[in-house]
Design a protein around this motif. Structure first.
Motif, short mmCIF file in Angstrom:
data_model
loop_
_atom_site.label_atom_id
_atom_site.label_comp_id
_atom_site.label_asym_id
_atom_site.label_seq_id
_atom_site.Cartn_x
_atom_site.Cartn_y
_atom_site.Cartn_z
N LEU A 119 0.90 -1.40 0.11
CA LEU A 119 0.05 0.06 -0.08
C LEU A 119 0.87 1.25 -0.04
O LEU A 119 0.54 2.27 -0.55
CB LEU A 119 -1.07 -0.06 1.23
CG LEU A 119 -1.91 -1.07 1.39
CD1 LEU A 119 -2.66 -1.03 2.62
CD2 LEU A 119 -2.90 -0.73 -0.01
N SER A 120 1.88 1.23 0.66
CA SER A 120 3.00 2.45 0.77
C SER A 120 3.33 2.67 -0.50
O SER A 120 3.81 3.81 -0.80
CB SER A 120 4.00 2.12 1.77
OG SER A 120 4.85 1.49 1.25
N LEU A 121 3.40 1.84 -1.60
CA LEU A 121 3.95 1.92 -2.87
C LEU A 121 3.16 2.47 -3.84
O LEU A 121 3.57 2.95 -5.06
CB LEU A 121 4.68 0.72 -3.55
CG LEU A 121 5.79 -0.09 -2.57
CD1 LEU A 121 6.22 -1.52 -3.25
CD2 LEU A 121 7.18 0.80 -2.80
N LEU A 122 1.84 2.81 -3.38
CA LEU A 122 0.75 3.01 -4.27
C LEU A 122 0.89 4.84 -4.30
O LEU A 122 1.01 5.29 -3.28
CB LEU A 122 -0.66 2.62 -3.94
CG LEU A 122 -0.84 1.30 -3.65
CD1 LEU A 122 -2.22 0.82 -3.37
CD2 LEU A 122 -0.39 0.56 -5.43
N LEU A 123 0.52 5.13 -5.65
CA LEU A 123 0.32 6.76 -5.85
C LEU A 123 -1.19 6.99 -5.34
O LEU A 123 -1.94 6.05 -5.25
CB LEU A 123 0.57 7.03 -7.03
CG LEU A 123 2.11 7.02 -7.62
CD1 LEU A 123 2.12 7.23 -9.07
CD2 LEU A 123 2.89 7.77 -6.83
N PRO A 124 -1.43 8.28 -5.18
CA PRO A 124 -2.84 8.67 -4.55
C PRO A 124 -3.79 8.03 -5.73
O PRO A 124 -5.06 8.00 -5.18
CB PRO A 124 -2.74 10.14 -4.69
CG PRO A 124 -1.56 10.46 -4.24
CD PRO A 124 -0.67 9.27 -4.91
N ARG A 125 -3.48 8.22 -7.00
CA ARG A 125 -4.51 7.62 -7.78
C ARG A 125 -4.84 6.62 -8.17
O ARG A 125 -5.89 5.91 -9.00
CB ARG A 125 -4.11 8.35 -9.45
CG ARG A 125 -2.75 7.84 -9.85
CD ARG A 125 -2.64 8.33 -11.39
NE ARG A 125 -1.22 8.06 -11.77
CZ ARG A 125 -0.09 8.75 -11.69
NH1 ARG A 125 -0.11 9.79 -10.91
NH2 ARG A 125 0.88 8.16 -12.02
N HIS A 126 -3.94 5.64 -7.57
CA HIS A 126 -4.17 3.84 -7.63
C HIS A 126 -5.25 3.57 -6.62
O HIS A 126 -5.23 2.63 -5.89
CB HIS A 126 -2.84 3.42 -7.22
CG HIS A 126 -1.75 3.55 -8.14
ND1 HIS A 126 -0.50 3.47 -7.79
CD2 HIS A 126 -1.63 3.76 -9.46
CE1 HIS A 126 0.25 3.88 -8.97
NE2 HIS A 126 -0.59 3.99 -9.87
N ASN A 127 -6.49 4.18 -6.99
CA ASN A 127 -7.72 3.74 -6.05
C ASN A 127 -8.13 2.25 -6.16
O ASN A 127 -8.33 1.61 -5.26
CB ASN A 127 -8.89 4.59 -6.03
CG ASN A 127 -8.60 6.16 -5.81
OD1 ASN A 127 -7.70 6.19 -4.56
ND2 ASN A 127 -8.90 7.12 -6.53
N GLN A 128 -8.41 1.89 -7.51
CA GLN A 128 -8.52 0.44 -7.76
C GLN A 128 -7.61 -0.47 -7.29
O GLN A 128 -8.13 -1.55 -6.54
CB GLN A 128 -8.91 0.36 -9.46
CG GLN A 128 -9.44 -1.08 -9.75
CD GLN A 128 -9.83 -1.07 -11.29
OE1 GLN A 128 -9.65 -0.06 -11.93
NE2 GLN A 128 -10.19 -2.24 -11.74
N LEU A 129 -6.61 -0.35 -7.36
CA LEU A 129 -5.37 -1.41 -6.97
C LEU A 129 -5.37 -1.52 -5.32
O LEU A 129 -5.26 -2.44 -4.88
CB LEU A 129 -3.97 -0.96 -7.53
CG LEU A 129 -3.04 -1.72 -7.19
CD1 LEU A 129 -3.32 -3.40 -7.73
CD2 LEU A 129 -1.53 -1.43 -8.00
N ARG A 130 -5.77 -0.35 -4.77
CA ARG A 130 -5.66 -0.21 -3.25
C ARG A 130 -6.78 -1.21 -2.83
O ARG A 130 -6.61 -1.88 -1.83
CB ARG A 130 -5.82 1.26 -2.93
CG ARG A 130 -5.88 1.34 -1.30
CD ARG A 130 -5.94 2.76 -0.82
NE ARG A 130 -4.66 3.40 -1.03
CZ ARG A 130 -4.21 4.18 -1.95
NH1 ARG A 130 -5.15 4.46 -2.94
NH2 ARG A 130 -2.94 4.82 -2.04
#
Length: 475
Positions: A119-130
């Motif tokens: 989760l820490s590797l995600l960018l703010p726009r990665h909502n679906q992947l989160r």
């Protein structure tokens, strides 16, 4: 991490990027404030603020700044302790998973940490992947499955590896793929943590690269604000900076007196500088005091006085520049002495100066000023060998023993700081650098000091680095 970055058609161009899913009079110096007693919490808060300030400063001034993983020497005590503890932990995990029935207590804790790392590797726009990660690694569901003996470790690690493959930098592709061949769950989890640490470092470096333009635009205001906040908490924390400026002010004042028309016949001593009082013409401008202080940093004697507090973040950078200036001074002095002894014909021989410069730089590399004497002994031997070889190639007779001894003695004498040739070279280099860092100074080919053509390229580069540090600090 990041050196192997290359463009990719899928849009992950950056190795660390996740794939898409004024002049004024010198003011009077106020007396120091009384010592202030701080609590442990206040000290910790100040330490944290200084740490943040230092990192931001480093990002702006060091274009190559990249945090690196801490690697201990294989034979060090730290490494042996770390390896022993890690082995005990992973051996214990292997025993728990291999037990009948399996004990997944530690494994579940590791899965929780892996989830947080992804989760820490995600960018703010990665909502679906989160959302997908939250669903696939639902820790409450995983605990229930473990309690009923239905936990699918293989399925979970397969999902984790697939997600890592989507998020990793291109440079990590091979390492992530290599994890897929591991069948031992404990070993696989250990390797997943190792590669995730590298991926987090890639992300950190990518974030730094992304932030650098913004920091460069706002770093001056940020540092001014933070310095003021620190001064409000520690009002008596600039004693060494004050002393550094007092010395520079006295020297700038004396220089101003010497430059006045009547100074040549005046026997009165320089007027002590107490601040901008009475409109005296002997009071230098604030900028001239600052420039004098910056130039004094090139003559700083380590271990004899404390560095100005306002320049501590650049101390290592400035000391490296100082070492390069000292080295270039010796190189230029050796070349000047050799030129005077050899004459224009020999000195103008193709490649002769380049070879002398190279051997001198190599033998001075990494040495402190205190070791120049022994280095110049070796340099004098190498210079004489090169002179003899070049004379032979030109069909000229070799130097007589007296001339060889004279050249060798002159080169060795450069180790003395009061040596006339060394002093002249040093003055010319410092004058050049003082013009280089001056806000209104000009730097052109015609400004380059005479007799230093052989080190022009190196001196220009040192000047650019010095100016970069000084310009930021002056602002």
């Amino acid at each position: 991490p990041g050196d192997e970055r290359s463009p990719r058609p899928d849009g992950a161009e950056e190795a660390g990027r996740p794939r898409e899913s004024g002049e004024e009079a010198l003011p009077a110096l106020s007396p120091a404030s009384p010592p202030q007693i701080l609590s442990m919490n206040e000290l910790q808060e100040i330490t944290d603020e200084i740490s943040k300030l230092t990192i931001a400063h480093e990002i702006v001034l060091n274009g190559d700044f990249k945090p690196q993983m801490v690697n201990f020497s294989p034979d060090s005590l730290e490494n042996r302790v770390k390896e022993t503890l890690h082995k005990a932990f992973w051996d214990s995990l292997k025993e728990q998973i291999s037990a009948s029935p399996p004990d997944y207590t530690q494994a579940i804790q590791l899965l929780q940490e892996i989830k947080e790392a992804l989760l820490s590797l995600l960018l703010p726009r990665h909502n679906q992947l989160r959302s997908q990660i939250e669903e696939a690694l639902d820790m409450e569901l995983i605990r229930q499955e473990a309690e009923h003996g239905a936990l699918d470790i293989h399925g979970l690690t397969t999902y984790i590896l697939g997600t890592m493959a989507m998020l990793c930098a291109p440079v990590r592709d091979e390492e992530v793929q290599g994890l897929q061949s591991l069948t031992d769950p404990a070993q696989l989890l250990r390797e997943i943590f190792r590669v995730l640490d590298l991926m987090k470092m890639d992300m950190l470096n990518f974030t730094i690269e992304s932030l650098r333009p913004h920091l460069q635009d706002h770093s001056v205001q940020y540092e001014q604000k933070k310095f003021q906040e620190l001064l409000d908490k520690l009002p008596n924390s600039l004693d060494h900076t004050t002393e550094w400026l007092r010395k520079a002010a006295a020297e700038a004042s004396a220089s101003l007196l010497q430059s006045q028309p009547h100074s040549a016949v005046s026997s009165s001593p320089p007027i002590p500088l107490q601040g901008a009082v009475g409109g005296s013409t002997t009071v230098p401008s604030f900028m001239s005091v600052l420039n004098q202080g910056y130039m004094n940093l090139l003559c700083w004697e380590p271990g004899q006085k404390e560095y100005p507090e306002t320049l501590l973040m650049d101390q290592a950078r400035l000391q490296q520049i100082q070492a390069q200036v000292n080295q270039l001074t010796i190189v230029a002095a050796v070349l000047l002495v050799t030129s005077g002894m050899c004459g224009s014909t020999l000195f103008g021989s193709p490649g002769f100066v380049a070879r002398l410069k190279l051997v001198t730089k190599v033998l001075l590399e990494g040495l402190s000023c205190t070791r120049y004497e022994e280095a110049l002994q070796d340099i004098s031997d190498q210079v004489l060998q090169e002179v003899s070889r070049t004379l032979s190639q030109l069909d000229y007779p070799d130097f007589t023993s007296d001339k060889r001894a004279s050249l060798k003695g002159q080169i060795k004498s450069i180790a003395d700081k009061s040596n006339a040739v060394r002093h002249v070279i040093e003055q010319r280099i410092h004058l050049f650098l003082s013009l280089f860092i001056s806000p209104d100074g000009q730097n052109s080919q015609k400004d380059f000091p005479k007799g230093l053509d052989a080190i022009q390229e190196e001196l220009q580069e040192v000047g650019r680095r010095f100016r970069s540090v000084i310009h930021h600090n002056r602002q």
